[in-house]
Design an enzyme around this catalytic site. Structure first.
Site, mmCIF file in Angstrom:
data_model
loop_
_atom_site.group_PDB
_atom_site.id
_atom_site.type_symbol
_atom_site.label_atom_id
_atom_site.label_comp_id
_atom_site.label_asym_id
_atom_site.label_seq_id
_atom_site.Cartn_x
_atom_site.Cartn_y
_atom_site.Cartn_z
ATOM 1 N N SER A 29 -1.700 4.241 -2.679
ATOM 2 C CA SER A 29 -2.521 4.049 -1.483
ATOM 3 C C SER A 29 -3.987 3.897 -1.868
ATOM 4 O O SER A 29 -4.293 3.565 -3.020
ATOM 5 C CB SER A 29 -2.309 5.227 -0.529
ATOM 6 O OG SER A 29 -2.874 4.964 0.729
ATOM 7 N N ASN A 30 -4.902 4.118 -0.939
ATOM 8 C CA ASN A 30 -6.340 4.018 -1.213
ATOM 9 C C ASN A 30 -7.087 5.017 -0.339
ATOM 10 O O ASN A 30 -6.483 5.734 0.456
ATOM 11 C CB ASN A 30 -6.819 2.580 -0.984
ATOM 12 C CG ASN A 30 -6.550 2.125 0.442
ATOM 13 O OD1 ASN A 30 -7.117 2.647 1.391
ATOM 14 N ND2 ASN A 30 -5.641 1.157 0.602
#
Ligand code: C5P
Length: 220
Positions: A29-30
């Site tokens: 993810s981020n």
């Protein structure tokens, strides 16, 4: 006060990160928190628009009057957005969509071994590019760009490549901009070539400015 100047407009906003599952417990993810996209969705609803917010996992409350659709992966976001795109007047893609996903998702938790682990990644579909390739007359498309280098050159090229009407470039390096902050420093790039560089402002004010510019273009 802007009043109900977006009454009758259908606005779709994407926000937050995507999560790309590796196995039942892990994902790629981020750092996106969704604040910018939620601010846009909230302001658009306050101004009278019919707002759909397609959101990755965030800790934020749904803004008042907004129809929220929760997704996890980029491919889920693709389906949620593309299936609703035709009805929209403005589409604003503030989400930080994962460009890659693990090529395979294991059914069971991956067990550790002694050595290194290599994970092959597959390319996700580009939602904004798909929207740009299939834009109906009168529909306005706004993308976002966040870079650590060559921000404006990259933003200009995204604006063209993805057939956007407007692109909001925000830097990760500037203090007061980027993930999780309540303010943003942005440059707005337009399809006609002009640019606008407002000074640092709250994400709510930047949301209003973005909506003002889209509304202005829609009246031309
Ligand atoms: O090229 P880049 O991914 O940096 O472009 C950023 C813009 O494209 C953002 O508006 C983002 O939401 C959108 N995007 C997308 N689908 C992807 C990747 C990015 O819609 N797979």
């Amino acid at each position: 006060l802007t009043g109900q100047d977006l009454a009758g407009k259908h606005v779709l906003v994407t926000a937050g990160p995507t999560q790309e599952a590796m196995d039942p417990v892990r994902f790629l993810s981020n750092h996106s928190t969704g604040k910018m996209g939620y601010a846009i969705a909230g302001r658009a609803a306050m101004r009278g628009a019919e707002v759909t917010l397609v959101s990755g996992p965030t800790a934020l409350d749904t803004p008042k009057g907004v129809n929220r659709v929760d997704i996890r992966s980029a491919r889920d976001m693709y389906d949620a957005v593309l299936s609703r795109a035709a009805q929209q007047d403005f589409i604003i893609k503030a989400a930080a969509v994962g460009d890659y996903r693990p090529a395979a998702t294991a059914d069971e938790k991956l067990k550790k071994g002694d050595g290194e682990l290599n994970i092959r990644l597959a390319r996700n579909p580009d939602i904004l590019a798909a929207l740009g390739a299939d834009k109906r007359p009168g529909q306005l498309l706004c993308g976002f760009a966040m870079e650590t280098q060559n921000l404006l050159d990259n933003a200009e090229s995204k604006l063209r490549r993805k057939n956007c009407d407007m692109l909001v470039a925000n830097s990760l390096r500037d203090k007061g901009a980027g993930f999780g902050t309540d303010t943003n420093i942005a440059t707005l790039l337009f399809a006609d070539g002009h640019r606008e560089q407002p000074s640092i402002m709250s994400k709510a004010d930047l949301a209003d400015l973005i909506l003002d510019r889209l509304l202005g273009m829609s009246r031309r």
